[in-house]
Design an enzyme around this catalytic site. Sequence first.
Site, PDB file in Angstrom:
ATOM      1  CD  GLU A 139      -4.351   4.210 -16.721  1.00 45.85           C
ATOM      2  OE1 GLU A 139      -4.099   5.393 -16.514  1.00 45.85           O
ATOM      3  OE2 GLU A 139      -3.617   3.281 -16.339  1.00 45.85           O
TER       4      GLU A 139
HETATM    5  C1  LIG Z   1      -5.696  11.134 -24.382  1.00 43.16           C
HETATM    6  C2  LIG Z   1      -4.598  10.234 -23.922  1.00 43.16           C
HETATM    7  C3  LIG Z   1      -4.193  10.265 -22.599  1.00 43.16           C
HETATM    8  C4  LIG Z   1      -3.147   9.450 -22.170  1.00 43.16           C
HETATM    9  N1  LIG Z   1      -2.679   9.562 -20.889  1.00 43.16           N
HETATM   10  C5  LIG Z   1      -1.513   8.953 -20.556  1.00 43.16           C
HETATM   11  C6  LIG Z   1      -0.864   9.233 -19.318  1.00 43.16           C
HETATM   12  O1  LIG Z   1      -1.356   9.992 -18.490  1.00 43.16           O
HETATM   13  N2  LIG Z   1       0.332   8.640 -19.076  1.00 43.16           N
HETATM   14  C7  LIG Z   1       0.936   7.797 -19.954  1.00 43.16           C
HETATM   15  O2  LIG Z   1       2.019   7.304 -19.676  1.00 43.16           O
HETATM   16  N3  LIG Z   1       0.336   7.494 -21.133  1.00 43.16           N
HETATM   17  C8  LIG Z   1      -0.864   8.064 -21.455  1.00 43.16           C
HETATM   18  N4  LIG Z   1      -1.459   7.800 -22.653  1.00 43.16           N
HETATM   19  C9  LIG Z   1      -0.830   6.839 -23.551  1.00 43.16           C
HETATM   20  C10 LIG Z   1      -1.631   5.560 -23.672  1.00 43.16           C
HETATM   21  O3  LIG Z   1      -1.559   4.824 -22.496  1.00 43.16           O
HETATM   22  C11 LIG Z   1      -1.096   4.830 -24.920  1.00 43.16           C
HETATM   23  O4  LIG Z   1      -1.544   5.564 -26.034  1.00 43.16           O
HETATM   24  C12 LIG Z   1      -1.553   3.396 -24.974  1.00 43.16           C
HETATM   25  O5  LIG Z   1      -0.942   2.638 -23.955  1.00 43.16           O
HETATM   26  C13 LIG Z   1      -1.213   2.748 -26.324  1.00 43.16           C
HETATM   27  O6  LIG Z   1       0.105   2.983 -26.699  1.00 43.16           O
HETATM   28  P1  LIG Z   1       0.392   3.573 -28.158  1.00 43.16           P
HETATM   29  O7  LIG Z   1      -0.448   4.774 -28.341  1.00 43.16           O
HETATM   30  O8  LIG Z   1       1.839   3.726 -28.342  1.00 43.16           O
HETATM   31  O9  LIG Z   1      -0.169   2.480 -29.161  1.00 43.16           O
HETATM   32  P2  LIG Z   1       0.649   1.201 -29.657  1.00 43.16           P
HETATM   33  O10 LIG Z   1       1.299   0.514 -28.514  1.00 43.16           O
HETATM   34  O11 LIG Z   1       1.481   1.577 -30.818  1.00 43.16           O
HETATM   35  O12 LIG Z   1      -0.552   0.263 -30.135  1.00 43.16           O
HETATM   36  C14 LIG Z   1      -1.170   0.392 -31.435  1.00 43.16           C
HETATM   37  C15 LIG Z   1      -2.156  -0.758 -31.588  1.00 43.16           C
HETATM   38  O13 LIG Z   1      -1.452  -2.011 -31.526  1.00 43.16           O
HETATM   39  C16 LIG Z   1      -1.980  -2.818 -30.499  1.00 43.16           C
HETATM   40  N5  LIG Z   1      -0.887  -3.516 -29.834  1.00 43.16           N
HETATM   41  C17 LIG Z   1       0.293  -3.002 -29.437  1.00 43.16           C
HETATM   42  N6  LIG Z   1       1.031  -3.959 -28.848  1.00 43.16           N
HETATM   43  C18 LIG Z   1       0.293  -5.089 -28.850  1.00 43.16           C
HETATM   44  C19 LIG Z   1       0.506  -6.417 -28.415  1.00 43.16           C
HETATM   45  N7  LIG Z   1       1.630  -6.787 -27.803  1.00 43.16           N
HETATM   46  N8  LIG Z   1      -0.480  -7.316 -28.638  1.00 43.16           N
HETATM   47  C20 LIG Z   1      -1.624  -6.971 -29.243  1.00 43.16           C
HETATM   48  N9  LIG Z   1      -1.878  -5.730 -29.688  1.00 43.16           N
HETATM   49  C21 LIG Z   1      -0.938  -4.801 -29.493  1.00 43.16           C
HETATM   50  C22 LIG Z   1      -2.697  -1.871 -29.545  1.00 43.16           C
HETATM   51  O14 LIG Z   1      -3.740  -2.539 -28.855  1.00 43.16           O
HETATM   52  C23 LIG Z   1      -3.212  -0.804 -30.490  1.00 43.16           C
HETATM   53  O15 LIG Z   1      -4.439  -1.205 -31.039  1.00 43.16           O
HETATM   54  C24 LIG Z   1      -2.542   8.559 -23.085  1.00 43.16           C
HETATM   55  C25 LIG Z   1      -2.973   8.510 -24.403  1.00 43.16           C
HETATM   56  C26 LIG Z   1      -3.968   9.334 -24.827  1.00 43.16           C
HETATM   57  C27 LIG Z   1      -4.370   9.297 -26.286  1.00 43.16           C
END
Ligand SMILES: Cc1cc2nc3c(=O)[nH]c(=O)nc-3n(C[C@H](O)[C@H](O)[C@H](O)COP(=O)(O)OP(=O)(O)OC[C@H]3O[C@@H](n4cnc5c(N)ncnc54)[C@H](O)[C@@H]3O)c2cc1C
Length: 592
Positions: free
Chosen positions: A433
């Site tokens: 989220e």
């Molecule tokens: C169990 C689980 C359930 C989920 N359920 C859903 C769902 O129902 N629907 C859905 O759409 N998604 C879902 N997600 C996805 C989840 O919302 C994303 O994993 C999350 O938004 C982070 O995106 P990412 O994993 O690509 O990490 P990334 O965006 O690659 O981030 C990696 C790191 O970099 C940091 N970061 C990235 N961009 C920035 C920035 N601009 N400034 C500062 N820091 C930054 C992040 O805080 C994080 O620490 C789920 C994920 C999991 C693991």
Amino acid sequence: MSYAPPLRDLTFALSDIAGTDALRPFHPAYDRDTEAAVLDAAGRFAADVLAPLNRSGDQEGARIENGQVFVAPGLKDAWRAFAAGGWNALAADPEYGGQGLPKVLQTAVFEMFNAANMAFSLCPMLTQGAYEAIAAHGSDAQKALYLPKLASGEWTGTMNLTEPQAGSDLAALRTRAEPQADGTFSLTGQKIFITWGDHDCTDNIVHLVLARLPDAPAGTKGVSLFVTTKRLVEADGRLGTANALKPGGIEHKLGIHASPTCTMLYDGARAERVGELNHGLAQMFTMMNAARLQVGAQGVAIAERAYQQALAYALERRQGRSVWTGDYPARLFDLPDIRRTLMLMKARIEAARGICLSTAVAADLARCTPDATARAAWRLREELLTPIAKAWSTDMGVEVTSLGLQVHGGMGFIEETGAAQHYRDARIAPIYEGTNAIQAIDLAGRKLALADGAAVPALLNDIAATTHALSDANDPRLHAIAARLDAAADATRHASGWLTGNAGQPDLFAGATAFAQLMGDTVGGWMLAKGALAARRNASSGDGDGYWRTKIALARLYGEIILARAPSLMGAVALGCDDLLAATPGALGAAG
Ligand SMILES: Cc1cc2nc3c(=O)[nH]c(=O)nc-3n(C[C@H](O)[C@H](O)[C@H](O)COP(=O)(O)OP(=O)(O)OC[C@H]3O[C@@H](n4cnc5c(N)ncnc54)[C@H](O)[C@@H]3O)c2cc1C
């Protein structure tokens, strides 16, 4: 380990901390008796139906066979009982089969469901999010078709944002939506990490999907929101054939094993647009904001569950001599450091519970207060508190479940105790989220600037009213809390001033997480301070079991341990980027 619904604490937090009385004139059905009856029944459902499935769900998880996900044993029946009990429809509109109760009561109820079984409770959480998005942005026909089914739990809902290359950065979304001659759209693409993306609990699943049209502008301005279903729906409402979408697999995760987290493959799935094209991100935020608050409440929930287990263990396990009682071997509970740890856990849970419920009250008042100026003020408060509720409460969830493990010593690290599951389950909440870093940037970058910067000063005014009341009370315990809260509020004022002066600058981004922590620590202290004032009032009519005395002790402990450190966070807020920019990957140890 069983779960005991914390009904007394929840009732206290609702009325004496979150101030639910302000809502009652606008929700005639929401009286104290109704609140008590709903909390009691929800607590029983949580303890009797959901909690017993928590461990088995963790061990067995979900499985996928031939493109169909099957949930862990027991969950299908639990979902049916959940839907039949009307739990999914608590805050939904009566026009669509809901009970129209306020969001704050729903939040309190869902704290208990999440504490009992967080993996299960994700399904209704996403379903309610889908309900809210369609209710806010759908056409009349979409509302008529989907809302009754989502409210009743006959169908469930999902939220499809994330793609392999598009996580926090939704501008990078690639899923395509091709317009069709009949006005529908054909969705093609891959979504990942979709919570409860597929399962066998219901006949149909409603997917809200972000995608872009072939000629859409680049970035977030070209993102649109679509609704599609696992099975197509005929004009007469009957279920038709399978749509061109399916789960590609389920993830193997650290925790919440019973929640099927799916890769979703869209291969020309028939979909309808929701609301205006190219406004999908803003529309999806309706759902995300509701979900962010509920994820914050998950942090409270899982921490409460871990706390209950740690407390029970500390009362049973004996080690060493108590410097208080002289007992040998003493209960862990009678060792000062363990007692301090347990009280710190409880104080932080109550602070976060207060923040989440206050956010929900603000959200409710932002919708139902007749006066437009007051509505705008509550909306501002909701906007300000939402990222704090999400980030601070979920970080707290991880830290408190970790403390719960620590109280168990080595047994905490052993899976059969169950303490480890809470820690594993809690770890997702700071990530999904919108990660907590994204929440912090939203708070420091966007929320501070709203309404010409009025949100934080208005909050600090309300905090000042509480510190004055504490100082005016003839009670040195409350004076100590007032002094700590005042200093933390002062630090918040300085920090928000510094960030406002650096709006849009890289320095703001470097300090945002520290600011979110500072604000959370301060607002959490405010919640406990309000509780301490109420506890002192309530104690005048008797305090046989020491409940009210303990509430004041918790607020004092929080003041000395958490609020006392709050002013020191100013350094981290104003860290700036010079030292960050001095670092190179090689110097930091990167290979090659
Ligand atoms: C169990 C689980 C359930 C989920 N359920 C859903 C769902 O129902 N629907 C859905 O759409 N998604 C879902 N997600 C996805 C989840 O919302 C994303 O994993 C999350 O938004 C982070 O995106 P990412 O994993 O690509 O990490 P990334 O965006 O690659 O981030 C990696 C790191 O970099 C940091 N970061 C990235 N961009 C920035 C920035 N601009 N400034 C500062 N820091 C930054 C992040 O805080 C994080 O620490 C789920 C994920 C999991 C693991």
